[in-house]
Design an enzyme around this catalytic site. Sequence first.
Site, mmCIF file in Angstrom:
data_model
loop_
_atom_site.group_PDB
_atom_site.id
_atom_site.type_symbol
_atom_site.label_atom_id
_atom_site.label_comp_id
_atom_site.label_asym_id
_atom_site.label_seq_id
_atom_site.Cartn_x
_atom_site.Cartn_y
_atom_site.Cartn_z
ATOM 1 N N CYS A 113 0.814 -1.223 0.000
ATOM 2 C CA CYS A 113 0.000 0.000 0.000
ATOM 3 C C CYS A 113 0.845 1.269 0.000
ATOM 4 O O CYS A 113 0.343 2.344 -0.317
ATOM 5 C CB CYS A 113 -0.962 -0.023 1.185
ATOM 6 S SG CYS A 113 -2.101 -1.413 1.070
ATOM 7 N N HIS A 253 -3.667 6.877 2.517
ATOM 8 C CA HIS A 253 -4.003 5.577 1.924
ATOM 9 C C HIS A 253 -5.402 5.156 2.386
ATOM 10 O O HIS A 253 -5.739 5.279 3.565
ATOM 11 C CB HIS A 253 -2.954 4.556 2.372
ATOM 12 C CG HIS A 253 -3.328 3.155 2.052
ATOM 13 N ND1 HIS A 253 -3.631 2.746 0.786
ATOM 14 C CD2 HIS A 253 -3.473 2.064 2.848
ATOM 15 C CE1 HIS A 253 -3.935 1.463 0.806
ATOM 16 N NE2 HIS A 253 -3.853 1.023 2.045
ATOM 17 N N ASN A 283 -10.147 -0.783 -0.776
ATOM 18 C CA ASN A 283 -8.700 -0.600 -0.722
ATOM 19 C C ASN A 283 -8.106 -1.146 -2.022
ATOM 20 O O ASN A 283 -8.120 -2.354 -2.252
ATOM 21 C CB ASN A 283 -8.144 -1.343 0.506
ATOM 22 C CG ASN A 283 -6.640 -1.217 0.647
ATOM 23 O OD1 ASN A 283 -5.961 -0.715 -0.243
ATOM 24 N ND2 ASN A 283 -6.118 -1.683 1.768
HETATM 25 C C1 COA Z 1 -10.302 -6.032 9.007
HETATM 26 C C2 COA Z 1 -11.033 -5.030 9.911
HETATM 27 C C3 COA Z 1 -12.037 -4.242 9.114
HETATM 28 C C4 COA Z 1 -11.732 -5.810 10.999
HETATM 29 O O1 COA Z 1 -12.376 -4.901 11.871
HETATM 30 P P1 COA Z 1 -12.335 -5.172 13.450
HETATM 31 O O2 COA Z 1 -13.180 -4.151 14.061
HETATM 32 O O3 COA Z 1 -10.864 -5.230 13.808
HETATM 33 O O4 COA Z 1 -13.035 -6.551 13.553
HETATM 34 P P2 COA Z 1 -12.448 -7.925 14.136
HETATM 35 O O5 COA Z 1 -11.365 -8.447 13.272
HETATM 36 O O6 COA Z 1 -12.144 -7.695 15.561
HETATM 37 O O7 COA Z 1 -13.689 -8.849 13.961
HETATM 38 C C5 COA Z 1 -14.855 -8.642 14.700
HETATM 39 C C6 COA Z 1 -15.829 -9.749 14.369
HETATM 40 O O8 COA Z 1 -16.342 -9.547 13.047
HETATM 41 C C7 COA Z 1 -16.233 -10.747 12.310
HETATM 42 N N1 COA Z 1 -16.012 -10.434 10.915
HETATM 43 C C8 COA Z 1 -14.841 -10.288 10.286
HETATM 44 N N2 COA Z 1 -15.055 -10.002 8.997
HETATM 45 C C9 COA Z 1 -16.395 -9.961 8.826
HETATM 46 C C10 COA Z 1 -17.216 -9.704 7.723
HETATM 47 N N3 COA Z 1 -16.717 -9.416 6.501
HETATM 48 N N4 COA Z 1 -18.548 -9.717 7.899
HETATM 49 C C11 COA Z 1 -19.087 -9.983 9.094
HETATM 50 N N5 COA Z 1 -18.343 -10.241 10.181
HETATM 51 C C12 COA Z 1 -17.011 -10.228 10.051
HETATM 52 C C13 COA Z 1 -15.055 -11.463 12.934
HETATM 53 O O9 COA Z 1 -15.130 -12.840 12.647
HETATM 54 C C14 COA Z 1 -15.234 -11.145 14.400
HETATM 55 O O10 COA Z 1 -16.192 -12.004 14.921
HETATM 56 P P3 COA Z 1 -16.014 -12.615 16.397
HETATM 57 O O11 COA Z 1 -15.994 -11.430 17.307
HETATM 58 O O12 COA Z 1 -17.218 -13.481 16.548
HETATM 59 O O13 COA Z 1 -14.730 -13.350 16.350
HETATM 60 C C15 COA Z 1 -10.014 -4.067 10.572
HETATM 61 O O14 COA Z 1 -9.248 -4.730 11.517
HETATM 62 C C16 COA Z 1 -9.096 -3.405 9.587
HETATM 63 O O15 COA Z 1 -9.531 -2.626 8.752
HETATM 64 N N6 COA Z 1 -7.791 -3.662 9.681
HETATM 65 C C17 COA Z 1 -6.829 -3.054 8.817
HETATM 66 C C18 COA Z 1 -6.926 -3.679 7.479
HETATM 67 C C19 COA Z 1 -6.083 -2.995 6.490
HETATM 68 O O16 COA Z 1 -6.062 -1.804 6.470
HETATM 69 N N7 COA Z 1 -5.392 -3.758 5.663
HETATM 70 C C20 COA Z 1 -4.614 -3.254 4.614
HETATM 71 C C21 COA Z 1 -3.389 -2.653 5.167
HETATM 72 S S1 COA Z 1 -2.886 -1.301 4.351
#
Ligand code: COA
Length: 332
Positions: A113, A253, A283
Amino acid sequence: MLRAAITSVGRYLPERVMTNADLEKIVNTNDEWIKSRTGIEERRVVEPGTPTSELCLRAARQCLELRGVSPDEVELIIVATITPDMTFPATACILQDKLKAHRAWGFDISAACSGFVYALTMGAQFVQTGAHRKVLVLGADVMTAILDYQDRTTCVLFGDGAGAVLLEPSPDDNGIIDFAHEVDGSGACYLNMPAGGSLRPASHETVDRREHFVRQEGAHVFKYAVRKFVEASLRLLERNGLRPEQLDLFVAHQANIRIIDAARDRLGLPDSKVVKNIQRTGNTTAATIPLALATALDEKRLKKGDLTLLTSVGAGFTVGTVLLRWSGVNWS
Ligand SMILES: CC(C)(COP(=O)(O)OP(=O)(O)OC[C@H]1O[C@@H](n2cnc3c(N)ncnc32)[C@H](O)[C@@H]1OP(=O)(O)O)[C@@H](O)C(=O)NCCC(=O)NCCS
């Protein structure tokens, strides 16, 4: 020393729209979860089999046409991507041929990224030293080629797209002022594609284990991104005797709208100085920053002389920031 300026911007987004409702039919997710956790409402996706070089070609053509520059005048092409057409040759070589940029040399860089911000910095060095007068810098990714549509935690986050800019010597004080980049390689385990390289060459086993797709620990990446967006931005501003409130535009980003908003709040910036297009694109990895510049131009939020900060965090981990004064470009 000469200053390098962005003198044109081009973009390409595939026509096909994949909405959150479309994803609901593929994995166990829902529109409300995706919107509230990421800000994403839809993303553009290529027809299967469309390579990154095709997206680059369209973005590059628009970029050059808007500036009235022919492909023959381009001296160097740098493509930032983690989804090259093939492991080798470089997508820059494939693009050079498709674009008929006969005089250009080129190469790809892999910084996920942060790829575009790194490529921009590299391109600027060639302009600043006087080695080249026309450098085409692209950020492009076909993320759908490496997404696991059985993994709801990653497949909802990404989209496909390409952005291109032309770098030329600045006729005035506008242009790229400074950059500050960092790498923390200990973060490699949190965001990667495990197989297909020399560590784990493609085999039946790697395919069966679904190792040719993006893997990430989202929560860890999230915290790191917020911290680094702010730290890196402040470091670069301070080094140049500037404060965040002096910025005209913050172009971060586009990984998650909550990451952008958290960084905005910690930098004390109003929303009116922050570009967001993740709602429509998801993204797009190396493409997000040039696509965000295009969005800022659409919204008439970039004027000649505007103090602009580009900031990115990506797999690696890579961290990139570039400070510039906008040069003014043709945009319709
Ligand atoms: C991936 C992201 C959106 C997840 O959000 P979060 O608030 O951290 O959510 P969590 O990972 O804690 O997951 C929470 C719950 O949602 C669930 N979940 C994950 N993806 C899901 C989806 N697409 N739909 C529904 N539920 C989902 C998980 O299984 C988890 O369930 P649980 O509590 O029963 O285990 C977030 O962490 C993020 O954006 N991270 C950075 C990603 C990124 O920028 N990547 C590129 C780098 S440049």
